[in-house]
Design a protein around this motif. Structure first.
Motif, PDB file in Angstrom:
ATOM      1  N   SER A  85       0.787  -1.239   0.000  1.00 54.67           N
ATOM      2  CA  SER A  85       0.000   0.000   0.000  1.00 54.67           C
ATOM      3  C   SER A  85       0.822   1.294   0.000  1.00 54.67           C
ATOM      4  CB  SER A  85      -0.963   0.012   1.192  1.00 54.67           C
ATOM      5  OG  SER A  85      -1.963  -0.936   0.984  1.00 54.67           O
ATOM      6  N   ALA A 102       6.366  -1.097   3.667  1.00 57.89           N
ATOM      7  CA  ALA A 102       5.345  -1.401   4.684  1.00 57.89           C
ATOM      8  C   ALA A 102       5.956  -1.907   5.984  1.00 57.89           C
ATOM      9  CB  ALA A 102       4.376  -2.446   4.138  1.00 57.89           C
ATOM     10  N   GLY A 129       2.769   5.426   6.311  1.00 55.36           N
ATOM     11  CA  GLY A 129       2.048   4.227   5.885  1.00 55.36           C
ATOM     12  C   GLY A 129       2.712   2.906   6.251  1.00 55.36           C
ATOM     13  N   GLY A 130       3.837   2.938   6.952  1.00 53.81           N
ATOM     14  CA  GLY A 130       4.523   1.688   7.309  1.00 53.81           C
ATOM     15  C   GLY A 130       4.112   1.176   8.673  1.00 53.81           C
ATOM     16  N   GLY A 131       4.477  -0.065   8.967  1.00 48.92           N
ATOM     17  CA  GLY A 131       4.218  -0.665  10.271  1.00 48.92           C
ATOM     18  C   GLY A 131       5.545  -1.001  10.939  1.00 48.92           C
ATOM     19  N   ARG A 176      -5.898   4.880   8.564  1.00 49.39           N
ATOM     20  CA  ARG A 176      -5.751   3.733   9.451  1.00 49.39           C
ATOM     21  C   ARG A 176      -4.707   4.013  10.514  1.00 49.39           C
ATOM     22  NH1 ARG A 176      -2.972  -0.727   5.391  1.00 49.39           N
ATOM     23  NH2 ARG A 176      -0.926   0.210   5.292  1.00 49.39           N
ATOM     24  N   ARG A 177      -4.866   3.350  11.657  1.00 44.27           N
ATOM     25  CA  ARG A 177      -3.877   3.490  12.712  1.00 44.27           C
ATOM     26  C   ARG A 177      -2.654   2.681  12.361  1.00 44.27           C
ATOM     27  NH1 ARG A 177      -7.824   2.071  16.518  1.00 44.27           N
ATOM     28  NH2 ARG A 177      -8.948   3.931  17.113  1.00 44.27           N
ATOM     29  N   ASN A 284       8.219  -7.628  11.455  1.00 43.36           N
ATOM     30  CA  ASN A 284       7.295  -6.512  11.212  1.00 43.36           C
ATOM     31  C   ASN A 284       5.927  -6.865  11.827  1.00 43.36           C
ATOM     32  OD1 ASN A 284       6.638  -8.592   9.371  1.00 43.36           O
ATOM     33  ND2 ASN A 284       5.523  -7.105   8.157  1.00 43.36           N
ATOM     34  N   PRO A 285       4.922  -5.970  11.743  1.00 37.92           N
ATOM     35  CA  PRO A 285       3.649  -6.206  12.445  1.00 37.92           C
ATOM     36  C   PRO A 285       2.895  -7.492  12.093  1.00 37.92           C
ATOM     37  CG  PRO A 285       3.807  -3.916  11.855  1.00 37.92           C
ATOM     38  CD  PRO A 285       4.983  -4.592  11.227  1.00 37.92           C
ATOM     39  N   CYS A 286       2.876  -7.865  10.839  1.00 39.03           N
ATOM     40  CA  CYS A 286       2.079  -9.078  10.529  1.00 39.03           C
ATOM     41  C   CYS A 286       2.930 -10.343  10.516  1.00 39.03           C
ATOM     42  CB  CYS A 286       1.342  -8.881   9.216  1.00 39.03           C
ATOM     43  SG  CYS A 286       0.222  -7.464   9.296  1.00 39.03           S
ATOM     44  N   LEU A 299       7.158  -4.725   0.142  1.00 37.03           N
ATOM     45  CA  LEU A 299       6.522  -5.954  -0.325  1.00 37.03           C
ATOM     46  C   LEU A 299       5.854  -5.707  -1.674  1.00 37.03           C
ATOM     47  CD1 LEU A 299       4.587  -6.695   2.989  1.00 37.03           C
ATOM     48  CD2 LEU A 299       6.837  -7.579   2.328  1.00 37.03           C
ATOM     49  N   ALA A 435       3.085 -12.260   2.029  1.00 37.87           N
ATOM     50  CA  ALA A 435       2.491 -11.156   2.790  1.00 37.87           C
ATOM     51  C   ALA A 435       0.986 -11.377   2.948  1.00 37.87           C
ATOM     52  CB  ALA A 435       2.752  -9.844   2.053  1.00 37.87           C
ATOM     53  N   PRO A 436       0.364 -10.669   3.897  1.00 39.35           N
ATOM     54  CA  PRO A 436      -1.090 -10.846   4.051  1.00 39.35           C
ATOM     55  C   PRO A 436      -1.902 -10.297   2.875  1.00 39.35           C
ATOM     56  CG  PRO A 436      -0.185  -9.352   5.762  1.00 39.35           C
ATOM     57  CD  PRO A 436       0.974  -9.845   4.960  1.00 39.35           C
ATOM     58  N   THR A 437      -1.429  -9.236   2.251  1.00 37.46           N
ATOM     59  CA  THR A 437      -2.122  -8.565   1.129  1.00 37.46           C
ATOM     60  C   THR A 437      -3.563  -8.184   1.462  1.00 37.46           C
ATOM     61  OG1 THR A 437      -2.951 -10.539  -0.070  1.00 37.46           O
ATOM     62  CG2 THR A 437      -0.683  -9.881  -0.531  1.00 37.46           C
ATOM     63  N   GLY A 438      -3.775  -7.771   2.712  1.00 32.55           N
ATOM     64  CA  GLY A 438      -5.127  -7.446   3.161  1.00 32.55           C
ATOM     65  C   GLY A 438      -5.825  -6.423   2.282  1.00 32.55           C
TER      66      GLY A 438
END
Ligand code: UDP
Length: 589
Positions: A85, A102, A129-131, A176-177, A284-286, A299, A435-438
């Motif tokens: 994203s 990300a 926009g990163g985590g 988003r948070r 990373n977060p996920c 990613l 990656a999750p690719t949510g």
């Protein structure tokens, strides 16, 4: 099984309403009044242009840059590959941060300066926009001595709360948070406080948490032995504790809320080709990218379901290996360019990313691919195909990295790396991930990462309370073609937890092909994760989605199996175990 979409138009499948909604709300450039000022085609063009210009650093001519830009644009517009994203949101947008990654990990040392710096880093990264992921394992335990003040330390969990509170206030791009990962080593004396911090300290809302579990700890669990808790300040053992007791608490909490997951830290370091850059202590977060402190990863994911072709003379799909190879080569180049295009919020991150040149090439559309091939997710046949796919794609991706190294050189941290020892000249320290690719899977109108379809009918909470409804179009098309579609079939499926299993309206064969998340055992979920782990240089983002009636024993089994099958980590989620969840069974209205 034939798809409703003729292959001739597979290159440019029209965007669904859901994809358009997501793009309009979060990705298309807006003016100061919030009016959208670009079309979707202009979005692809601006991203392609910004990332192609990097080619001039490698002495590309004007014509060569234009040619690559056009190839990038076509790859994005066809949605055969999409970057994460932050790239889609920021690249080439006037006034945007030139920050396209990300995933970040920020190191934390056992002093106030370092904790303050970590908060600042998190805020700046979230804003772009990163985590961020953090290991709190170096912080002295609660109650330990603080020499300068003569007082006692408050411990890792209290510092997590500080970052959590700061994060709460920053909304990424206003939408988003920020997401955080908090990791604590299983030997840390505060491990039991940490394990229950999400249920007992309700204010921690913006963290996923994982326990860094060593092989020694997992063996001690299996053998029901004690292990040592060690104070990181003194490196002295402070007591011995039952591994099973700690493991019990971990799986009970995970059963309750989904947290903590496990991060198999020894595996991550064993698999690390750049031990010369130090030890890896966090992801990373996920969870898909274990990173060194101050490293980052961009990613990008290939939609597998858009890499099929009709078997000549048959009414069936097969994988289009040649096209997959083409997409992989172009995607690796695209991600390589991003490393140079990026201007991160901290100079240490710019320096580190240009040393390691990590990229995270992943996949999405895996469940959709299986449905189109007629293979039930989690079946033996599907796992066999996945292993083959994982090996071939990984080889293709590393070949692409080697080819780039011919013209652009090896990554600077190659000197002293395992790649150097092997005599292998590559452009990147890491290439592949899952990656999750949510969000990007919604833009690509495909299934997320390596996940099964959550259900045949479901809805997703996105965008400030909005619900995006989802109905599996392949299921509907198949039912209509085969003549068993009827008006209330979807209501029946919704009432059947989103699954068609056991419904007499649906022929047995199709009940298998249209397998969804809760039709699978936890073992099948973990087996699929382990199969994809063979593709990934890093970890695999996968949620072991369990039905609400799953037991603590199911969670325990999944956590042990993940370690035995050499996964990099594990996360479970039991349906309904949090008051609000992203993916929901049933119809949106
Ligand atoms: N991420 C984040 N905030 C979010 C979602 C994701 O910071 O709300 C980061 C996080 O590091 C995660 C990574 O983006 O591991 C990739 O997530 P995903 O593939 O779902 O992102 P997408 O590119 O689809 O937005």
């Amino acid at each position: 099984l034939t798809d409703p979409i003729p292959p001739s138009t597979m290159e440019y499948i029209p965007l669904s309403d859901n994809a358009l909604t997501v793009l309009r709300e979060r990705y298309l450039a807006k003016d100061d009044q919030g009016n959208i000022v670009e079309t979707v085609d202009q979005l692809w063009a601006r991203v392609a242009r910004e990332i192609a210009v990097v080619e001039t650093l490698y002495e590309a001519t004007h014509e060569e840059v234009a040619s690559i830009e056009e190839q990038f644009r076509r790859m994005l517009a066809s949605r055969t590959f999409l970057p994460n994203s932050p790239t889609l949101m920021n690249a080439g947008r006037p006034g945007a941060h030139k920050q396209y990654s990300a995933c970040f990990v920020i190191p934390i040392e056992d002093d106030m300066q370092s904790i303050g710096d970590a908060v600042t880093a998190a805020l700046l990264i979230h804003k772009s926009g990163g985590g961020t992921g953090f290991s709190f394992s170096n912080l002295r335990p609660k109650g330990d001595r603080v020499r300068s003040s003569g007082g006692v330390a408050s411990g890792p969990v209290s510092f997590m709360k500080i970052i959590d509170g700061a994060t709460e206030q920053v909304r990424q791009g206003g939408t988003r948070r920020g997401a955080n990962m908090g990791i604590l080593h299983v030997q840390h004396p505060d491990i039991l406080d940490f394990v229950r911090c999400k249920t007992h300290d309700g204010q921690i809302r913006n963290f996923n948490i994982s326990v860094a579990a060593t092989d020694e700890f997992m063996t001690a669990v299996k053998e029901d032995r004690l292990y040592a808790l060690i104070n990181p300040r003194t490196m002295q053992p402070i007591k011995h504790i039952s591994a099973r007791l700690v493991f019990d608490r971990i799986v009970e909490e995970a059963w309750k809320t989904g947290d903590p997951g496990l991060f198999f830290i020894d595996r991550a370091n064993r698999a690390c080709p750049i031990p010369n850059m130090g030890e890896i202590v966090s992801t990373n977060p996920c969870g898909e990218i274990p990173l060194h402190g101050f490293d980052a990863c961009t990613l990008g994911s290939i939609d597998l379901a858009k890499h099929l072709r009709i078997l000549p003379g048959h009414d069936q799909y097969e994988l289009d290996w040649e096209r997959l190879d083409q997409t992989i080569r172009l995607a690796v180049r695209f991600l390589d360019n991003i490393i140079d295009a990026n201007d991160h919020p901290l100079p240490q991150i710019n320096a580190m990313t240009r040393q390691t040149r990590r990229i995270g090439l992943g996949i999405m559309g895996y469940a959709r691919l299986l449905m189109m091939l007629g293979l039930p997710y989690g079946s033996e046949e599907a796992i066999r195909l996945t292993e083959r796919l994982a090996h071939q794609m990984k080889a293709m991706a590393w070949r692409a990295s080697e080819q780039l190294a011919h013209t652009r050189g090896v990554y600077p941290a190659w000197k002293g790396s395992k790649h150097e020892q092997e005599g292998r000249k590559v452009r990147h320290s890491y290439v592949t991930t899952v990656a999750p690719t949510g969000s990007i899977s919604m833009i690509a109108d495909t299934s997320a990462g390596c996940e099964p379809e959550f259900a045949l009918v479901w809805f997703k909470h996105v965008l400030e309370g909005r619900k995006l409804p989802y109905l599996c179009d392949l299921f509907e098309a198949t039912a209509r073609r085969e003549g068993w579609w009827h008006d209330v079939l979807i209501d029946k499926i919704a009432a059947n937890h989103g699954s068609c299993r056991g419904l007499k309206d649906v022929p047995a064969h199709w009940q298998q092909v249209f397998t969804v998340a809760h039709d699978l055992t936890s073992e099948q979920h973990v087996q699929v994760q382990a199969a994809w782990q063979q593709f990934s240089d890093t970890a695999v983002s996968k949620t072991i989605n369990l039905p609400s009636m799953a037991t603590v024993e199911d969670v325990r089994h999944a956590y042990v199996l993940a370690w035995e099958l050499d996964c990099s980590g594990i996360t479970v989620y039991r349906d309904g175990s949090r008051a609000s969840q992203v993916l929901n069974l049933g119809k949106a209205d």
